[in-house]
Design an enzyme around this catalytic site. Structure first.
Site, short mmCIF file in Angstrom:
data_model
loop_
_atom_site.label_atom_id
_atom_site.label_comp_id
_atom_site.label_asym_id
_atom_site.label_seq_id
_atom_site.Cartn_x
_atom_site.Cartn_y
_atom_site.Cartn_z
N LYS A 26 3.15 6.02 18.28
CA LYS A 26 2.14 4.98 19.69
C LYS A 26 1.19 4.63 19.01
O LYS A 26 0.71 3.21 19.26
CB LYS A 26 1.67 5.82 20.94
CG LYS A 26 3.45 5.46 21.88
CD LYS A 26 3.10 6.20 23.46
CE LYS A 26 2.24 7.35 23.29
NZ LYS A 26 2.96 8.44 23.13
N ARG A 101 0.09 7.74 32.06
CA ARG A 101 1.40 8.76 31.57
C ARG A 101 2.87 9.02 32.66
O ARG A 101 2.72 10.06 32.56
CB ARG A 101 1.11 9.46 31.17
CG ARG A 101 0.97 9.56 29.65
CD ARG A 101 0.32 10.68 29.29
NE ARG A 101 -0.03 11.75 27.82
CZ ARG A 101 -0.69 11.04 26.53
NH1 ARG A 101 -0.63 9.84 26.96
NH2 ARG A 101 -0.21 12.16 25.77
N ARG A 149 1.88 16.50 11.25
CA ARG A 149 1.42 16.16 11.41
C ARG A 149 -0.21 16.58 11.25
O ARG A 149 -0.60 17.81 11.38
CB ARG A 149 0.85 15.63 12.26
CG ARG A 149 0.18 14.38 12.69
CD ARG A 149 0.85 13.35 14.36
NE ARG A 149 0.22 14.24 15.42
CZ ARG A 149 0.90 13.43 16.13
NH1 ARG A 149 1.17 11.89 16.17
NH2 ARG A 149 -0.18 13.78 17.62
N ARG A 182 -3.99 18.74 14.74
CA ARG A 182 -4.35 19.09 15.65
C ARG A 182 -4.29 19.92 16.87
O ARG A 182 -2.99 20.74 16.96
CB ARG A 182 -4.39 18.00 16.47
CG ARG A 182 -5.41 16.63 16.88
CD ARG A 182 -5.02 15.33 17.15
NE ARG A 182 -3.71 15.76 18.18
CZ ARG A 182 -3.70 14.28 19.02
NH1 ARG A 182 -3.51 13.28 18.32
NH2 ARG A 182 -2.70 14.33 20.01
N ARG A 193 4.50 19.58 25.93
CA ARG A 193 3.73 18.69 25.30
C ARG A 193 5.32 17.69 25.82
O ARG A 193 5.39 16.45 26.54
CB ARG A 193 2.75 17.99 24.39
CG ARG A 193 1.29 18.98 24.66
CD ARG A 193 1.15 18.26 22.72
NE ARG A 193 0.67 16.73 22.81
CZ ARG A 193 0.73 16.09 21.58
NH1 ARG A 193 0.46 16.55 20.20
NH2 ARG A 193 0.70 14.68 21.85
P1 AMP Z 1 -2.72 11.88 23.13
O1 AMP Z 1 -3.55 12.03 21.89
O2 AMP Z 1 -2.27 10.11 23.69
O3 AMP Z 1 -1.51 13.28 22.41
O4 AMP Z 1 -3.15 13.06 24.05
C1 AMP Z 1 -3.80 14.42 24.48
C2 AMP Z 1 -3.94 14.75 25.64
O5 AMP Z 1 -5.51 14.39 26.58
C3 AMP Z 1 -2.60 15.32 26.29
O6 AMP Z 1 -1.44 16.42 25.58
C4 AMP Z 1 -2.84 15.42 27.59
O7 AMP Z 1 -3.28 16.67 28.04
C5 AMP Z 1 -4.78 14.39 27.37
N1 AMP Z 1 -4.10 12.96 27.82
C6 AMP Z 1 -4.46 12.41 27.43
N2 AMP Z 1 -3.57 10.83 28.20
C7 AMP Z 1 -3.97 11.13 29.54
C8 AMP Z 1 -3.04 10.76 30.55
N3 AMP Z 1 -2.22 9.76 30.82
N4 AMP Z 1 -2.96 11.48 31.81
C9 AMP Z 1 -3.18 12.98 31.57
N5 AMP Z 1 -3.56 13.49 30.56
C10 AMP Z 1 -3.74 12.87 29.93
#
Ligand code: AMP
Length: 247
Positions: A26, A101, A149, A182, A193
């Site tokens: 994404k 999400r 990653r 990360r 996740r």
């Molecule tokens: P990402 O970088 O998109 O993988 O997001 C990292 C973390 O941020 C996720 O594992 C969630 O804990 C939190 N997060 C990001 N976007 C959302 C969302 N739309 N709703 C809830 N938690 C989010």
């Protein structure tokens, strides 16, 4: 090509929503869209990490939840997303990466966009309906993408030890810093996740599918092929939609 991009693509595209599990690409595809159509890429994960880094109240609350690989509560998300979408550079459109999400977040976003149109009738981009693109990836491939990653803590360059390894093991090609994983890409967190994605995010795809707004794209292909298909989806969406913003 560059001229074509400047003339034809710096126009209103409205909201583009990218759906897909962690590791589906994404972030990579959002960047391609942002560059081509000159709109901002809004990654909620980045917005949250920024709050965590700055030690804001929201950041302190979100940090532990994110480290466990769980979703941050919807109510916390609405505030930061609304603030970001109201910024001036979102007027022609934007790419949402990581939001919505949950089905509740999708419903909230629809209500938010409708309310913004109602309150700001003159703003063109808000009249474009969102285009929703779902990236489909095989589960085994996903695990390799996520566990492999790595990023450079100095310049931010991204690698994958399976698919795009650095020239020297675990060292950045640019500045030789030791690459880092990360926190939420650690193996013990990844399964959490992916489980959160399965249970909470699939209803988002169902939500948009029910409204016939979901376009599925096979993301188990070279990045450029996936990007080309996505551009095609956005271009035909802009032609088809009854948006009055000049798409
Ligand atoms: P990402 O970088 O998109 O993988 O997001 C990292 C973390 O941020 C996720 O594992 C969630 O804990 C939190 N997060 C990001 N976007 C959302 C969302 N739309 N709703 C809830 N938690 C989010």
């Amino acid at each position: 090509m560059a001229n074509e991009s400047a003339n034809d693509t710096a126009r209103n595209i409205g909201p583009v929503i990218l759906l897909g599990p962690p590791g589906a690409g994404k972030g990579t595809q959002a960047k391609q869209i942002a560059d081509r159509y000159e709109v901002p890429q809004i990654a909620t994960g980045d917005l949250l990490r920024d709050h965590v880094g700055r030690g804001t109240e929201l950041g302190l609350e979100a940090a532990a939840i994110m480290a466990r690989g769980e979703l941050v509560p919807d109510e916390l998300m609405y505030g930061i997303v609304a603030t970001r979408l109201r910024e001036a550079n979102c007027q022609r459109g934007y790419v949402l990466d990581g939001f919505p999400r949950t089905a509740a977040q999708a419903g909230w976003l629809d209500a938010f966009l409708e309310k913004e149109v109602f309150e700001k009738k003159s703003e063109k981009s808000q009249k474009c309906p969102p285009v929703v693109i779902q990236l489909l990836v095989d589960y085994t491939e996903l695990l390799l993408r996520l566990t492999g990653r790595r990023s450079c803590p100095t310049c931010g360059r991204l690698y994958n030890i399976h698919f795009q390894p650095p020239l020297v093991d675990e060292l950045c090609d640019v500045d030789e810093s030791k690459l880092v994983i990360r926190n939420d890409d650690r193996e013990e967190v990844i399964s959490g996740r992916l489980a959160a994605y399965e249970t909470e995010t699939k209803p988002v795809a169902d939500y948009y599918r029910a409204q016939r707004r979901l376009v599925a794209v096979n993301a188990d292909r070279p990045m450029e092929d996936v990007t080309a298909e996505i551009f095609g989806v956005i271009d035909s969406h802009c032609k088809d939609s009854h948006c009055q913003g000049g798409c």
